[in-house]
Design a protein around this motif. Structure first.
Motif, mmCIF file in Angstrom:
data_model
loop_
_atom_site.group_PDB
_atom_site.id
_atom_site.type_symbol
_atom_site.label_atom_id
_atom_site.label_comp_id
_atom_site.label_asym_id
_atom_site.label_seq_id
_atom_site.Cartn_x
_atom_site.Cartn_y
_atom_site.Cartn_z
ATOM 1 N N GLU A 172 -3.502 -0.679 7.244
ATOM 2 C CA GLU A 172 -3.191 0.486 6.262
ATOM 3 C C GLU A 172 -3.678 1.705 6.779
ATOM 4 O O GLU A 172 -2.913 2.756 6.735
ATOM 5 C CB GLU A 172 -3.819 0.226 4.853
ATOM 6 N N GLY A 173 -4.910 1.988 7.356
ATOM 7 C CA GLY A 173 -5.231 3.242 7.943
ATOM 8 C C GLY A 173 -4.442 3.912 8.964
ATOM 9 O O GLY A 173 -3.987 4.898 9.294
ATOM 10 N N ARG B 49 -0.908 4.632 7.582
ATOM 11 C CA ARG B 49 -1.085 6.177 7.069
ATOM 12 C C ARG B 49 -1.150 7.190 7.892
ATOM 13 O O ARG B 49 -0.443 8.196 7.749
ATOM 14 C CB ARG B 49 -2.230 6.089 6.203
ATOM 15 N N GLN C 186 -10.133 -8.173 4.104
ATOM 16 C CA GLN C 186 -10.413 -6.843 3.844
ATOM 17 C C GLN C 186 -10.506 -5.803 4.892
ATOM 18 O O GLN C 186 -9.750 -5.141 5.049
ATOM 19 C CB GLN C 186 -11.911 -6.676 2.851
ATOM 20 N N ALA C 187 -11.259 -6.266 6.147
ATOM 21 C CA ALA C 187 -11.204 -5.462 7.348
ATOM 22 C C ALA C 187 -9.987 -5.034 7.821
ATOM 23 O O ALA C 187 -9.529 -4.252 8.267
ATOM 24 C CB ALA C 187 -12.285 -5.758 8.185
ATOM 25 N N PHE D 214 0.942 -1.137 -0.003
ATOM 26 C CA PHE D 214 -0.015 -0.071 -0.047
ATOM 27 C C PHE D 214 0.788 1.245 0.025
ATOM 28 O O PHE D 214 2.121 1.159 0.164
ATOM 29 C CB PHE D 214 -1.031 -0.014 1.249
ATOM 30 N N ILE E 133 -6.826 -5.794 6.595
ATOM 31 C CA ILE E 133 -5.932 -5.084 5.839
ATOM 32 C C ILE E 133 -6.186 -3.592 5.806
ATOM 33 O O ILE E 133 -5.188 -2.631 5.980
ATOM 34 C CB ILE E 133 -5.760 -5.635 4.380
ATOM 35 N N ARG E 134 -7.328 -3.197 5.641
ATOM 36 C CA ARG E 134 -7.732 -1.794 5.426
ATOM 37 C C ARG E 134 -7.414 -0.971 6.955
ATOM 38 O O ARG E 134 -6.911 0.126 7.003
ATOM 39 C CB ARG E 134 -9.367 -1.648 5.368
ATOM 40 N N THR E 135 -7.439 -1.739 8.163
ATOM 41 C CA THR E 135 -7.374 -1.448 9.443
ATOM 42 C C THR E 135 -5.942 -1.129 9.547
ATOM 43 O O THR E 135 -5.377 0.042 10.101
ATOM 44 C CB THR E 135 -7.879 -2.076 10.266
#
Length: 310
Positions: free
Chosen positions: A119-120, A123, A112-113, A69, A115-117
């Motif tokens: 990454e967030g 970031r 999905q949840a 990412f 990975i997105r958590t």
């Protein structure tokens, strides 16, 4: 006619289907008419045919996933991450397994949840840092993510075992500029080291030259002292010899001028033997000898007079 056999066959099938094998490292979740009923541990277990249904099989082993990412730093530089995530079920308790089985529709939604958590979280942390500090804060990023994510994963029934940031890169232009900065710093360090080495070399050389000059001066001074002492000793011996010779001449009632004549002839002999081809003009006539003898006798008489006056 075949009815008893059919019934027996059906009963046999139901009997066989009532036994369930659960693999090691896996826990089976059993439901009855869609409602959670119980858990089946690894090994051979029995379930009620047609009533109890295995909803899902939960792996309690460690699982890993790779992430790729992008994040943006405080000074608007793009940072590209490649990470490896290692996670597992929090524990083997019933409530934990129920959370794992029923929190998400399927594993795709869980990943999905998850990975997105992650990454967030990364970031959000990178957005507070400058581009020059990101590479040096790899461990700080991992600790920050684990601290933030563990609390969320516990509510899902999972635990974050490890997060490894395997690769952190920037845009090509930034990478080239960073390479130039590193190269210039290396050149600067090399120049400083060379300058220090040259300074040390010249300093040591100057110290060696100074010491050599001091040693040479000391040796020259000592040699001059020795030469002066030698000349003084020579003169003292000459004076002593002349004094003794004069005394012996007086005791023999001879003229002291004979000594002067002898010194004159010895001097001429010395000039001839050690001239090494040099031309020496010397008046060797009788008149020249008489004149030289008178001068030498006059000097001798003047010296005697001076001594008497003292």
């Amino acid at each position: 006619m075949y009815t008893p056999y059919i019934i027996i066959f059906i009963l046999l099938v139901l009997f066989v289907s009532s036994f369930v094998t659960v693999k090691q490292g896996t826990i089976a979740v059993v439901t009855v008419f869609g409602k959670y009923r119980r858990l089946l541990r690894p090994g051979l277990s029995f379930k009620i045919p047609l009533i109890e249904v295995i909803h899902s099989r939960i792996s309690i082993q460690n699982r890993s996933v790779e992430l790729s990412f992008q994040a943006v730093t405080q000074d608007q530089a793009n940072v590209y991450f490649k990470a490896m995530l290692l996670y597992s079920v929090l524990d083997h308790e019933e409530e934990t397994i129920k959370n794992v089985a029923f929190k998400f529709v399927d594993s795709t939604n869980l990943m999905q949840a998850l990975i997105r958590t992650i990454e967030g979280s990364i970031r959000a942390y990178v957005a507070t840092q400058r581009q020059a500090n990101v590479l040096a804060q790899r461990n700080e990023i991992v600790l920050h993510v684990k601290e933030q994510i563990d609390k969320v994963l516990e509510t899902w029934g999972y635990h974050l075992q490890d997060l490894q940031l395997n690769d952190i890169t920037f845009d090509d232009e930034i990478m080239r500029s960073m390479s130039r900065v590193v190269a210039s710093n290396n050149l600067k360090a090399a120049a400083e080291n060379e300058g220090q080495a040259l300074l040390i070399t010249k300093t040591k050389g100057a110290e060696a030259d100074g010491n050599a000059i001091k040693i040479a001066a000391a040796a020259e001074r000592e040699a001059a002292q020795l030469r002066g002492q030698g000349i003084a000793l020579f003169r003292a011996e000459v004076a002593h010899g002349m004094t003794k010779a004069a005394q012996e001449m007086e005791q023999a009632n001879l003229d002291i001028s004979v000594i002067l004549f002898t010194m004159w002839t010895e001097s001429i002999k010395h000039f001839a033997e050690n001239s090494d081809g040099n031309v020496i003009f010397l008046d060797g006539s009788t008149e020249g000898m008489n004149r030289t003898m008178k001068e030498m006798m006059g000097m001798q008489m003047q010296k005697v007079a001076d001594n008497q006056a003292k």
